[in-house]
Motif scaffolding. Structure first.
Motif, PDB file in Angstrom:
ATOM      1  N   GLU A 375       0.825  -1.210   0.000  1.00 48.95           N
ATOM      2  CA  GLU A 375       0.000   0.000   0.000  1.00 48.95           C
ATOM      3  C   GLU A 375       0.856   1.256   0.000  1.00 48.95           C
ATOM      4  O   GLU A 375       0.504   2.264  -0.613  1.00 48.95           O
ATOM      5  CB  GLU A 375      -0.992  -0.018   1.171  1.00 48.95           C
ATOM      6  N   GLY A 376       1.979   1.208   0.658  1.00 47.01           N
ATOM      7  CA  GLY A 376       2.850   2.371   0.688  1.00 47.01           C
ATOM      8  C   GLY A 376       3.498   2.613  -0.666  1.00 47.01           C
ATOM      9  O   GLY A 376       3.553   3.746  -1.159  1.00 47.01           O
ATOM     10  N   TYR A 378       2.368   1.602  -3.473  1.00 53.87           N
ATOM     11  CA  TYR A 378       1.318   2.026  -4.398  1.00 53.87           C
ATOM     12  C   TYR A 378       1.044   3.521  -4.244  1.00 53.87           C
ATOM     13  O   TYR A 378       0.895   4.250  -5.225  1.00 53.87           O
ATOM     14  CB  TYR A 378       0.037   1.219  -4.165  1.00 53.87           C
ATOM     15  N   SER A 379       0.994   3.972  -3.026  1.00 53.35           N
ATOM     16  CA  SER A 379       0.737   5.393  -2.801  1.00 53.35           C
ATOM     17  C   SER A 379       1.843   6.265  -3.360  1.00 53.35           C
ATOM     18  O   SER A 379       1.595   7.347  -3.886  1.00 53.35           O
ATOM     19  CB  SER A 379       0.614   5.679  -1.306  1.00 53.35           C
ATOM     20  N   ILE A 380       3.067   5.795  -3.208  1.00 49.60           N
ATOM     21  CA  ILE A 380       4.184   6.554  -3.769  1.00 49.60           C
ATOM     22  C   ILE A 380       4.041   6.627  -5.284  1.00 49.60           C
ATOM     23  O   ILE A 380       4.154   7.695  -5.884  1.00 49.60           O
ATOM     24  CB  ILE A 380       5.519   5.892  -3.370  1.00 49.60           C
ATOM     25  N   GLU A 382       1.387   6.319  -6.994  1.00 50.65           N
ATOM     26  CA  GLU A 382       0.214   7.124  -7.302  1.00 50.65           C
ATOM     27  C   GLU A 382       0.581   8.619  -7.284  1.00 50.65           C
ATOM     28  O   GLU A 382       0.199   9.383  -8.164  1.00 50.65           O
ATOM     29  CB  GLU A 382      -0.830   6.825  -6.222  1.00 50.65           C
ATOM     30  N   LYS A 383       1.317   9.008  -6.271  1.00 51.23           N
ATOM     31  CA  LYS A 383       1.715  10.411  -6.199  1.00 51.23           C
ATOM     32  C   LYS A 383       2.590  10.785  -7.391  1.00 51.23           C
ATOM     33  O   LYS A 383       2.401  11.819  -8.034  1.00 51.23           O
ATOM     34  CB  LYS A 383       2.471  10.694  -4.903  1.00 51.23           C
TER      35      LYS A 383
ATOM     36  N   PHE B   9      -4.605  -3.779   1.905  1.00 49.13           N
ATOM     37  CA  PHE B   9      -3.977  -2.516   2.289  1.00 49.13           C
ATOM     38  C   PHE B   9      -4.668  -1.902   3.495  1.00 49.13           C
ATOM     39  O   PHE B   9      -4.295  -0.864   3.980  1.00 49.13           O
ATOM     40  CB  PHE B   9      -4.108  -1.482   1.166  1.00 49.13           C
ATOM     41  N   LEU B  14      -3.563   5.566   4.589  1.00 56.73           N
ATOM     42  CA  LEU B  14      -3.269   6.307   3.374  1.00 56.73           C
ATOM     43  C   LEU B  14      -4.533   6.555   2.578  1.00 56.73           C
ATOM     44  O   LEU B  14      -5.421   5.715   2.503  1.00 56.73           O
ATOM     45  CB  LEU B  14      -2.297   5.505   2.509  1.00 56.73           C
ATOM     46  N   LEU B  26      -1.985  17.229  -3.652  1.00 53.34           N
ATOM     47  CA  LEU B  26      -1.345  15.942  -3.879  1.00 53.34           C
ATOM     48  C   LEU B  26      -1.375  15.145  -2.584  1.00 53.34           C
ATOM     49  O   LEU B  26      -1.213  15.710  -1.508  1.00 53.34           O
ATOM     50  CB  LEU B  26       0.109  16.159  -4.292  1.00 53.34           C
ATOM     51  N   PRO B  27      -1.588  13.873  -2.677  1.00 55.90           N
ATOM     52  CA  PRO B  27      -1.643  13.094  -1.441  1.00 55.90           C
ATOM     53  C   PRO B  27      -0.315  13.170  -0.690  1.00 55.90           C
ATOM     54  O   PRO B  27       0.745  13.191  -1.291  1.00 55.90           O
ATOM     55  CB  PRO B  27      -1.892  11.665  -1.925  1.00 55.90           C
ATOM     56  N   ILE B  29       2.362  11.351   1.098  1.00 52.04           N
ATOM     57  CA  ILE B  29       2.738   9.952   1.083  1.00 52.04           C
ATOM     58  C   ILE B  29       3.365   9.549   2.395  1.00 52.04           C
ATOM     59  O   ILE B  29       2.998   8.572   3.013  1.00 52.04           O
ATOM     60  CB  ILE B  29       3.785   9.695  -0.010  1.00 52.04           C
ATOM     61  N   ARG B  34       2.801   7.528  11.129  1.00 58.64           N
ATOM     62  CA  ARG B  34       2.636   6.070  10.960  1.00 58.64           C
ATOM     63  C   ARG B  34       3.867   5.317  11.435  1.00 58.64           C
ATOM     64  O   ARG B  34       3.811   4.135  11.759  1.00 58.64           O
ATOM     65  CB  ARG B  34       2.463   5.703   9.477  1.00 58.64           C
TER      66      ARG B  34
END
Ligand code: PLP
Ligand code: PLP
Ligand code: BCT
Lengths: 996, 996
Positions: A375-376, A378-380, A382-383, B9, B14, B26-27, B29, B34
């Motif tokens: 998930e982390g 993926y988020s990276i 995604e950004k 996830f 996130l 922007l998200p 990250i 966490r």
């Protein structure tokens, strides 16, 4: 008069200035060489006495042949103190300019998690260990490497991965070589197709490698290539490609495979969190760089490349693989698997010449994945992807052109006109931004990475003359060029193993890293006298510079005015290494010793070609050579002819002359190691070189044993034409548990024009007049540039005198150990004066009446808290011991004590006092589990098992991470990803239900 | 739609932006919180369920009294990512200017050996451990601290030393206090003489401390003071003194001692390698700073002070002492000795209020001495001294005046005229040199240190208008002001113990450091739930800034324009802490919690004096208070009146009112801890504060438990007037194995004028209009400034929301553990809803039928791989558990499993299933030695001893460094320097032959 008794201080070399007359200058206090060299003056005296010589100088004269011994002090600068060094490094670092890098091309800035930096990259418990040859005391880093392999298999969708290769471009060449090896009938010209949109530096290495292998490379458009081309062995596509495009190659893969060719995919781990993986398209091979997973740019390296294949290719995959096997107690254990593919066994028939790879960097990348999880990551991704969508939208709005189609993080942008293009370049400069400049008119490339902030994006949009982020983001339509909801989107899970899900907090990760570290033996515990590996001190002062952002955050293709600090440092190191080796030029591009061999041989071939001798293709290699030598020779398109050695270990000059005569028309070169791999300075080395030269051949001198020569003799002066140096041996780069390494080559002036070049940014030495680079061997112009400061620092800290002393003490230490041990084990190969060089071989081949082999001794050494010496190389069933200069007498004595005690244990078996099967050697190493178990049914005591010597107390005790590993089982049952947490024994692994 | 299953996830917080609609920005990250907070969202849910509450918010409302709960989000800046933080730190650091420092005055630049930086200062295995309360798992750092003590006794020539004090100036005040305590009859005004040439900052702290103790301090010339002054309790001379002079005080020492006073000596460790030590002159006490032994300047701290005394004063020495004792197996072991002198036992009768000291810095200094040894230290001193001789010669030749007499490294120079003086100042500036400026006309001071090079000297000589080094050196006469061959020259040996002679090479030292580390339990192994100690994550990102030279290499008395970076950082931290606590001003000078208490009480006293209430001298202290509270109150000249608590743990308001009534005329203040030391938020805290105020008293709120309040409630808003914060608890400064700490005090506006000032460089907050600083509590203006970036970074990384969440999770974790454990042990003190705050007390006072005490449980926990909770405080024979927010559920569960399993082991004794004496608890901890021994004669199995739970496998096993230590024996047989290497058991120590 000062009365602090000199006797109590006596061991030091410090001058007590005023009491002994005034010195010319202020006394030097901090003499780094005292920290580097283990024994103090008194210990040196003692050891000399044991050897029956008066002085180090006498020992040297009795060890090094007179006709090569160099009396002149090295012309390197006077020693610096550690503090002076730190100040000097700061000044040099300040000459590098750190820009934000959107050049991409396989190198992306990364947020290296500080917890990983501190606990792995800057932790000697991790970086000072060797390649996991002794599996039982390397379980920690092998678990981490298997995490790396699991990550790679998950991300690429191919089931078998190795534990790293040197860089993406060499991985590309390995893919090509694998395709070629896989080809059944090689009558037709083997042909390899490369799509034109792969990274230019990958293409560069492929072209070089292919030309010497005899493979024809066709570079073109994947859409128009004829996949029915006869002799096609493989195709290579990049996904996303060098221009950022995400393309579905399915039909072309099928077409190639229909023609019995393999399909290889250069790819990107971060993109694969969002994109359908190569394995799901049917690719046979996938590879790329794991750099952006938490490893700094470092001006090009070191970084770990990854490489994965279909199951059917598992025995063809190059490089080291960690596998799961069982141990003597039936528990799970890790080990290097399928080693029979490798150079040290298969020699010129090996799958590659890889020895040192990039273990430390692979471990960092693996931990990055462990820390972030699916998930982390993926988020990276995604950004990064969203940011790229914004830039694309901005660019289009500003009137620039971007091709239609999907992208992930990279855009190729044709700026709308000349003026806007010039503006963009100038504004980028002003904002300290590096972008990719294409040769095509008005065309730039931009690649984004996880470090990008909104402000960074605004700066980029400013450069493009586009609206700001805030304006764009709100208006973006999800579909605009993005890959989300496209057919490329990944649907399969990844990193589902608990290891990638249980360590999200810094406490959890720290404890996991430390838990693994605790299982392993490294130099922070005790000496590791691996012969031919030179496990000397990796001093902290040498290592601190690489943590500086001015070195770590430089893109390999940054323009020259931003890298002046690196240039200065590389130039100084270049000159020092020339002085030390007697060569005239050095190339730093090879990123391992083996890669250096390959590069050096290519230099020879290019030179011979240049003088009209290109047909010369015979390479003489002594039987005792390291496996990388024949493997590299084969890669360089040479035919290996083995030459013999005499019973005393010396090269058989008669055989050499015979072979020279026999092959005189086609003799290209000889590869020798000096001092020989048997640990002796052969007296006839000058003669040998002259002989080879007289037959038109060149002399490749493997510099792995340079630690016996620095300051005493110079290969470039006694006849060799080219050598690689292992900076990760002689010049203090830590071995990292199996890499990184740097294998620069030094050459005489006639070979200097023929050093490796680079497709993107030619290294300085190839920009001199007359330079005719033979091609390219690594991805980056200067290879693993980030770690060059380590060797540079070593030379600066030591200075001319101490460099020579270090070598003399390395020789002293080896001879002292040999002397102590000679009453207990036969010592093979010493010179006529009875001295070895910096290492020696213990003959452990025969203990009549005891069925004890070399492995039993190595494993038993673990019970004594020691890492075994090199086993069975260069002579089968012997031990090769190289203590290095950094070990003090007490440590040498402890190691000798252990070996002597083991000899007695063997004697007890021979004398029938110990059981021939159930004895301390056969059962070694003894685990904590067995020694603390409630039942103990061995015919010897727990104490004998675990504390066989009096100084081996509980507080010094080191326990192996497993009982003896079962090699045969592991090779038969290849399992090379993380075993399920529930699996406690191998039978669980064999049970498919547990596996699912 | 993206299919990477959210369920896998699911545990993350996130946002998956595009799939859930486009976010505003922007998200983010990299959410540091966490990493800091252990449990993930799913675990939080699970734990809430166990507690029967819906949300963290509900838990908060059921725990924190409504009338103090603050709903407003903290006004601190939004969270930064770790990368943003690093960039911000670089910018701030660039605002500090690093000059070369020749100011001296107790602070000298040092070559910190990189091997010590990397392996101790930057190694969480060393810096995350606590004060060695659990001796068996702290043998490594205690060995190092005993090295420190041995070094101090050797250098000073006095036989008993402690394991560090907070800084040289507080050590000076402790020396004064010791002299005062030592005074037999106190009828006459106790008087303490201080020679005028001690460091001004030491004098500052002495004067402050003395004025509240009622000791009269006479400052004057040691030659003219009347040593027969009645009431004289002690004298203090400095050697070499503040002006650099080396003076023989013998006759004055004798004169003072003839009057029953003690003679104390402020001194310098490096000078003592060349100078006859204080003990040989007859001094009773010696102290000073160990900073220049390998610890950076750090803008004033943290540094370890040392303190040594004659044997007869061993029970009066302040601070912690490590002693040698025997363990249950009759081996040697280290422990904290003579604890009965200390605040936690003697309370207001203690020898000092020291709790946290400077363990990590003492360890660095000790390792510096271990690495250099006598001969290395001597050489360093020699270089420094020779350099000083050169500067003296140069200064004299340039026509400046230096008094006759001996010096070591410091010169007080009267420049020959105004013009030359102005030139010197300007040239110093130009060459980036700081010198000491005296108030006297045209007078400067220069102190040299080991970092000085010839070029540095030339720069200094240039500043003085003197000839260059080369010219001077050749002409120097050995006797010119030098101490060599003078009567001051040291004749006695030092550092002869093998420990100071066996680790000269970097390999040797690295292995020694790692060997010691391996014996100890720190946060890198497992949770350390020491109640009241808040052993939370010390994140790497928070710690990296302190390694930067721009912070580390600043002298505390550097001019303001060079320290703008520090000012900015201190200001930002100041404002954030005001916001978090509700106070109006903060002073960072106190360098421990206890020092903060003392400073806070002095602020109260100064304020009360200011409003004509100076007679108020009663301090109410609940029985449950931490020992430092009464000890600090006593130091502030307050009389402690104990107030009761109710059986439910709450403060007895009735008793408070009674005591207030009784002492209403003289009530100065109350000291409370909130949440209370019993781990409960008392509902009546507002009422209590109002009551005290209504009687004219002030409320001192001990902020050690701030970790239960950050973001939820603010002491400054619910009635307290002043608090200290333990930045080394709540705000992430690692505990370092017993220090460093920072104990800043926050005050309401009426107390703000009365914060600590400084004799040399007033801190900014005391330069505001209206400021009337009460005096000085630490040596440096901002105390241990170097480590403030740690807390600053924590606040910046977390931001308002996560700071609150962290507190809520700290409370959740404690309640979760309490819930799991309540079926097995009675939980003392929860509120009416059944909830504790961030910690709780397990009642272990009675197990009928089993003779098991709290120590047995704590020791048995070691066998399970855990550090025990706080034992016997605040309630005797109980355990206080504080898990902190940084531990995840799995770790909490393991700790609970261990405690529950131990409870069963106790039950087995109670049920007669286990032997009442020879059982796993009484024999705990079980050493590797015993579990691996050939004979095992215990009535339980080895497995039960060492692996009592299934997850406790060999690879997770942590072994204690000794069997259970014998406290009684150690207190009776004080031995507090390195035992001889030959000593294997205590009887060897008792044998004088081994000892010699
Ligand atoms: C003699 C010799 N040559 C070459 C090599 C290969 O060096 P690398 O491992 O850096 O590829 C080695 C490595 O041990 C070696 O011992
Ligand atoms: C409640 C309380 N007050 C004060 C202190 C003293 O703090 P320090 O150790 O920093 O002097 C402590 C330390 O544990 C504490 O728990
Ligand atoms: O690394 C070696 O193969 O020697």
């Amino acid at each position: 008069q000062h009365i602090c008794k000199k006797s109590t201080f006596g061991l030091s070399k410090l001058t007590n200035s005023l009491s002994s007359g005034k010195p010319d200058t202020l006394p030097i206090i901090e003499d780094f060489s005292r920290r580097h060299i283990g024994p103090n003056a008194a210990e040196v005296e003692e050891m000399l006495k044991v050897l029956g010589v008066e002085s180090l100088d006498e020992l040297t004269r009795k060890t090094v042949p007179e006709d090569i011994l160099d009396e002149r002090p090295l012309k390197v600068s006077a020693p610096m103190s550690e503090l002076e060094l730190a100040r000097r490094v700061n000044k040099i670092a300040a000459k590098n300019k750190v820009f934000r890098n959107y050049i991409g091309m396989g190198y992306y800035d990364s947020k290296v998690p500080p917890v990983i930096v501190r606990n792995i990259l800057e932790n000697p418990g991790w970086y000072t260990s060797y390649t996991p040859y002794q599996a039982e005391i390397a379980q920690g880093r092998m678990e981490s490497l298997i995490n790396f392999q699991t990550m790679v298999t998950d991300m690429t969708g191919l089931p078998i991965a190795n534990a790293s290769l040197l860089d993406e471009a060499t991985a590309a060449a390995e893919a090509m070589a694998l395709c070629y090896r896989n080809m059944k009938k090689k009558q037709v010209t083997p042909t390899f197709f490369v799509d034109q949109a792969v990274f230019p530096q990958s293409l560069g290495v492929i072209l070089t490698r292919a030309s010497f292998l005899g493979v024809k490379v066709v570079v073109g458009d994947y859409k128009s290539f004829d996949y029915n081309t006869p002799g096609l062995c493989g195709v290579l596509f990049q996904y996303p490609n060098s221009d950022g495009k995400v393309i579905d190659y399915t039909e072309y893969i099928k077409a190639a495979q229909a023609n019995k060719a393999l399909a290889a995919c250069a790819t990107d781990l971060l993109a694969l969190t969002m994109l359908k993986p190569p394995g799901e398209y049917g690719f046979d091979v996938a590879f790329g760089s794991a750099q952006r997973f938490g490893v700094p740019l470092g001006y090009g390296g070191p970084h770990a490349a990854f490489f994965s294949v279909k199951k059917s290719l598992q025995r063809s995959i190059p490089g080291r693989i960690i596998g799961v096997t069982k141990d003597a107690d039936n528990g799970l254990a890790y080990r290097l698997t399928l080693q029979t593919r490798e150079q040290h066994i298969k020699r010129n028939k090996a799958t590659s010449n890889i020895c040192t790879a990039q273990a430390l960097l692979a471990n960092m990348a693996a931990m990055y994945a462990v820390y972030h999880g699916a998930e982390g990551l993926y988020s990276i991704a995604e950004k990064v992807h969203h940011s790229t969508c914004i830039v694309a939208e901005g660019a289009r709005r500003a009137g620039h052109h971007i091709d239609e189609g999907a992208f992930f993080d990279t855009l190729k942008i044709k700026i709308r006109n000349d003026q806007a293009y010039q503006d963009a370049l100038i504004n980028a400069e002003i904002r300290h931004i590096n972008i990719r400049k294409y040769d095509e008119p008005n065309t730039i490339g931009i690649s984004l990475d996880e470090t990008v902030t909104s402000e960074d994006l605004d700066d980029l949009l400013f450069v493009l003359g586009a609206p700001s982020v805030a304006n764009l983001w709100q208006q973006l339509k999800p579909k605009d060029g993005g890959i989300l909801r496209s057919k490329f989107e990944r649907t399969s899970d990844f990193l589902t193993h608990p290891t990638f899900n249980n360590y999200r907090s810094e406490h959890q990760l720290t404890r996991y890293i430390r838990y693994l570290e605790k299982k392993d033996v490294s130099l922070v515990h005790s000496m590791i006298p691996l012969g031919s590996c030179t496990m000397k001190l990796n001093a902290t002062s040498e290592l601190t510079p690489i943590s500086k952002p001015e070195f770590a955050n430089i893109h390999p293709f940054a323009p020259a005015y931003q890298t002046q600090g690196f240039f200065q440092l590389i130039k100084e190191l270049h000159d020092d290494l020339c002085e030390v080796t007697g060569y005239d030029a050095v190339s730093f591009q090879p990123n391992s010793g083996a890669q250096g061999e390959y590069a050096g041989l290519l230099a020879i071939r290019a030179y011979q070609h240049d003088i009209g001798q290109g047909h010369r293709n015979i390479c003489l290699v002594p039987v005792s050579a390291h496996g990388t030598n024949p493997a590299s020779a084969q890669m360089a398109g040479l035919s290996v002819v083995v030459v013999k050695t005499l019973p005393n270990g010396e090269i058989d000059m008669k055989d050499i002359i015979e072979k020279c005569e026999k092959y005189k028309d086609n003799l290209s070169c000889i590869m020798i190691t000096y001092p020989s791999t048997y640990g002796v300075f052969e007296p006839a080395v000058r003669e040998l070189c002259e002989t080879i030269h007289s037959y038109g051949g060149q002399v490749y001198l493997d510099g792995a044993n340079m630690n016996a020569m620095v300051g005493l003799c110079k290969p470039g002066k006694f006849g060799a034409d080219v050598s690689h140096l292992n900076l990760h041996k002689t010049f203090c780069i830590p071995h990292g548990g199996g890499g990184p390494g740097v294998g620069p080559i030094g050459v005489k002036s006639h070979l200097a024009p023929f050093l490796p070049g680079h497709e993107v940014l030619p290294p300085i030495e190839t920009t001199q007049p007359g330079a005719r680079p033979f091609g390219q061997v690594s991805a980056a112009p200067y290879g693993s540039a980030l770690i060059l400061p380590i060797s540079w620092a070593y030379l600066k800290l030591m200075g001319p005198t101490a460099l020579r002393s270090a070598t003399e003490v390395a020789i002293l230490n080896a001879n002292y150990m040999a002397k102590r041990l000679e009453k207990h084990y036969p010592i093979m190969f010493r010179n006529e004066n009875g001295f070895c060089a910096h290492e020696f071989i213990l003959d452990t081949r025969s203990f009549p009446g005891a069925n004890v082999g070399v492995m039993d001794i190595a494993k038993r050494l673990q019970d004594y808290g020691f890492h075994g010496p090199t086993t069975s190389w260069p002579v089968v069933n012997t031990l090769m011991v190289e203590p290095t200069e950094s070990e003090d007498k007490a440590e040498l004595d402890r190691y000798c004590d252990a070996l002597i005690s083991i000899r007695q244990e063997i004697q007890d078996i021979q004398d029938g006092k110990a059981d021939p099967v159930n004895n301390v050697l056969k059962n070694a190493p003894h685990t904590m589990e067995s020694v603390t178990a409630d039942t103990w049914d061995r015919p010897y005591s727990r104490k004998q098992a675990a504390y066989p010597l009096s100084w081996l107390t509980t507080s010094k005790k080191i326990w192996p991470g497993s009982a003896r590993v079962d090699d045969a089982y592991g090779d038969q049952n290849v399992f090379c990803t993380c075993p399920p947490l529930e699996a406690y024994s191998i039978s669980d692994l064999e049970n498919p239900e547990v596996l699912q």
